[in-house]
Design a protein around this motif. Sequence first.
Motif, mmCIF file in Angstrom:
data_model
loop_
_atom_site.group_PDB
_atom_site.id
_atom_site.type_symbol
_atom_site.label_atom_id
_atom_site.label_comp_id
_atom_site.label_asym_id
_atom_site.label_seq_id
_atom_site.Cartn_x
_atom_site.Cartn_y
_atom_site.Cartn_z
ATOM 1 N N ASP A 5 0.738 -1.316 -0.055
ATOM 2 C CA ASP A 5 0.059 0.086 0.209
ATOM 3 C C ASP A 5 0.689 0.829 -0.353
ATOM 4 O O ASP A 5 0.497 1.882 -0.509
ATOM 5 N N TYR A 6 1.625 1.313 1.018
ATOM 6 C CA TYR A 6 3.183 1.851 0.809
ATOM 7 C C TYR A 6 3.584 2.595 -0.253
ATOM 8 O O TYR A 6 3.586 4.080 -0.930
ATOM 9 N N LYS A 7 3.790 1.448 -1.367
ATOM 10 C CA LYS A 7 4.476 2.016 -3.263
ATOM 11 C C LYS A 7 4.056 2.281 -3.712
ATOM 12 O O LYS A 7 3.951 2.974 -4.446
ATOM 13 N N GLN A 8 2.643 1.617 -3.447
ATOM 14 C CA GLN A 8 1.429 1.631 -4.164
ATOM 15 C C GLN A 8 0.886 3.169 -4.365
ATOM 16 O O GLN A 8 0.832 4.147 -5.302
ATOM 17 N N ALA A 9 0.375 3.748 -2.782
ATOM 18 C CA ALA A 9 1.222 5.992 -2.336
ATOM 19 C C ALA A 9 2.035 6.540 -2.655
ATOM 20 O O ALA A 9 1.700 8.087 -3.342
ATOM 21 N N PHE A 10 3.533 5.807 -2.748
ATOM 22 C CA PHE A 10 4.400 6.182 -3.096
ATOM 23 C C PHE A 10 3.993 6.428 -4.301
ATOM 24 O O PHE A 10 5.066 7.782 -4.825
ATOM 25 N N SER A 11 3.905 5.804 -5.615
ATOM 26 C CA SER A 11 4.075 5.673 -6.875
ATOM 27 C C SER A 11 3.204 7.110 -7.538
ATOM 28 O O SER A 11 2.986 7.191 -8.227
ATOM 29 N N LEU A 12 1.593 6.693 -6.807
ATOM 30 C CA LEU A 12 0.766 7.849 -7.329
ATOM 31 C C LEU A 12 1.135 8.948 -6.484
ATOM 32 O O LEU A 12 0.817 10.235 -6.757
ATOM 33 N N PHE A 13 1.895 9.486 -5.400
ATOM 34 C CA PHE A 13 1.815 10.828 -5.192
ATOM 35 C C PHE A 13 3.181 11.543 -6.204
ATOM 36 O O PHE A 13 3.202 12.973 -5.477
ATOM 37 N N THR A 14 4.027 10.415 -6.378
ATOM 38 C CA THR A 14 5.061 10.788 -7.124
ATOM 39 C C THR A 14 4.387 11.029 -8.943
ATOM 40 O O THR A 14 5.584 12.308 -8.357
ATOM 41 N N GLN A 23 0.048 19.714 -2.270
ATOM 42 C CA GLN A 23 -0.046 18.394 -1.674
ATOM 43 C C GLN A 23 0.510 16.932 -1.873
ATOM 44 O O GLN A 23 1.169 16.648 -0.492
ATOM 45 N N ALA A 24 0.153 16.702 -2.414
ATOM 46 C CA ALA A 24 1.306 15.504 -2.858
ATOM 47 C C ALA A 24 2.600 15.188 -2.774
ATOM 48 O O ALA A 24 3.398 14.717 -2.330
ATOM 49 N N GLN A 25 3.109 16.810 -3.370
ATOM 50 C CA GLN A 25 4.460 16.916 -2.981
ATOM 51 C C GLN A 25 5.300 17.091 -1.501
ATOM 52 O O GLN A 25 5.881 16.273 -1.114
ATOM 53 N N HIS A 26 3.615 17.290 -0.490
ATOM 54 C CA HIS A 26 4.105 17.068 1.095
ATOM 55 C C HIS A 26 3.956 15.834 1.404
ATOM 56 O O HIS A 26 5.444 15.447 1.640
ATOM 57 N N ALA A 27 3.227 15.217 0.705
ATOM 58 C CA ALA A 27 2.787 13.877 1.173
ATOM 59 C C ALA A 27 4.289 12.828 0.575
ATOM 60 O O ALA A 27 4.954 12.406 1.723
ATOM 61 N N LEU A 28 4.778 13.558 -0.357
ATOM 62 C CA LEU A 28 5.644 12.818 -0.625
ATOM 63 C C LEU A 28 7.302 12.878 -0.312
ATOM 64 O O LEU A 28 8.000 11.694 0.810
ATOM 65 N N GLY A 29 7.424 14.607 0.500
ATOM 66 C CA GLY A 29 8.148 15.012 2.021
ATOM 67 C C GLY A 29 8.296 13.335 2.662
ATOM 68 O O GLY A 29 9.511 13.089 3.177
ATOM 69 N N ALA A 30 6.541 13.537 2.724
ATOM 70 C CA ALA A 30 6.382 12.855 4.419
ATOM 71 C C ALA A 30 6.991 11.121 4.240
ATOM 72 O O ALA A 30 7.764 10.349 5.034
ATOM 73 N N MET A 31 6.090 10.893 3.327
ATOM 74 C CA MET A 31 7.201 9.520 2.601
ATOM 75 C C MET A 31 8.627 9.307 3.035
ATOM 76 O O MET A 31 9.255 8.008 3.564
ATOM 77 N N GLU A 33 10.830 11.245 4.762
ATOM 78 C CA GLU A 33 11.249 11.447 5.785
ATOM 79 C C GLU A 33 10.845 9.896 6.950
ATOM 80 O O GLU A 33 11.433 9.839 8.261
ATOM 81 N N LYS A 34 9.862 9.655 6.670
ATOM 82 C CA LYS A 34 9.296 7.946 7.149
ATOM 83 C C LYS A 34 10.477 6.773 6.970
ATOM 84 O O LYS A 34 9.748 5.939 7.379
ATOM 85 N N GLY A 35 10.512 6.368 5.561
ATOM 86 C CA GLY A 35 10.519 5.755 4.591
ATOM 87 C C GLY A 35 9.613 4.733 4.751
ATOM 88 O O GLY A 35 9.714 3.219 4.650
ATOM 89 N N ASN A 36 8.331 5.254 4.560
ATOM 90 C CA ASN A 36 7.453 4.856 4.139
ATOM 91 C C ASN A 36 6.843 4.320 2.640
ATOM 92 O O ASN A 36 7.155 5.485 1.471
ATOM 93 N N GLY A 37 6.882 2.798 2.114
ATOM 94 C CA GLY A 37 7.727 3.165 0.374
ATOM 95 C C GLY A 37 8.053 3.507 -0.244
ATOM 96 O O GLY A 37 8.572 3.162 -1.600
ATOM 97 N N VAL A 38 9.423 3.783 0.544
ATOM 98 C CA VAL A 38 10.797 4.297 0.103
ATOM 99 C C VAL A 38 11.952 4.178 0.932
ATOM 100 O O VAL A 38 11.648 4.275 1.908
ATOM 101 N N GLN A 39 13.199 4.249 0.280
ATOM 102 C CA GLN A 39 14.235 4.332 1.621
ATOM 103 C C GLN A 39 14.068 5.680 2.684
ATOM 104 O O GLN A 39 13.946 6.701 1.628
ATOM 105 N N GLN A 40 14.300 5.484 3.679
ATOM 106 C CA GLN A 40 14.765 6.752 4.157
ATOM 107 C C GLN A 40 15.557 7.763 3.665
ATOM 108 O O GLN A 40 16.541 7.024 3.475
ATOM 109 N N ASP A 41 15.166 9.111 3.817
ATOM 110 C CA ASP A 41 16.135 9.600 2.973
ATOM 111 C C ASP A 41 15.403 11.228 3.712
ATOM 112 O O ASP A 41 14.748 12.074 2.694
#
Length: 93
Positions: A5-14, A23-31, A33-41
Amino acid sequence: VAPQDYKQAFSLFTQSAEQGFAQAQHALGAMYEKGNGVQQDNKQAWAWYSVAALSGRENIAMDLSSLEKKLSPAELKQAQELAKQYHDKYRKK
């Protein structure tokens, strides 16, 4: 939340972030920051938060400030350069 689900969300937010939606840019930053669906960076997180702020998203100052404390001066400079590239490439037209 399941990892896929995180991977799908990451793809859609990207996709939305690259179309200039703050709003999507902010969500992508949060992902990032937290490492949700992507390597933390934290550099990527700071860059996307910054782009979201430049795109008109409000109340991001605290997110940027907390991340700045986690970045070395060199990392912050890299994050700022990423943010400029992203803003130039993905700002809403």
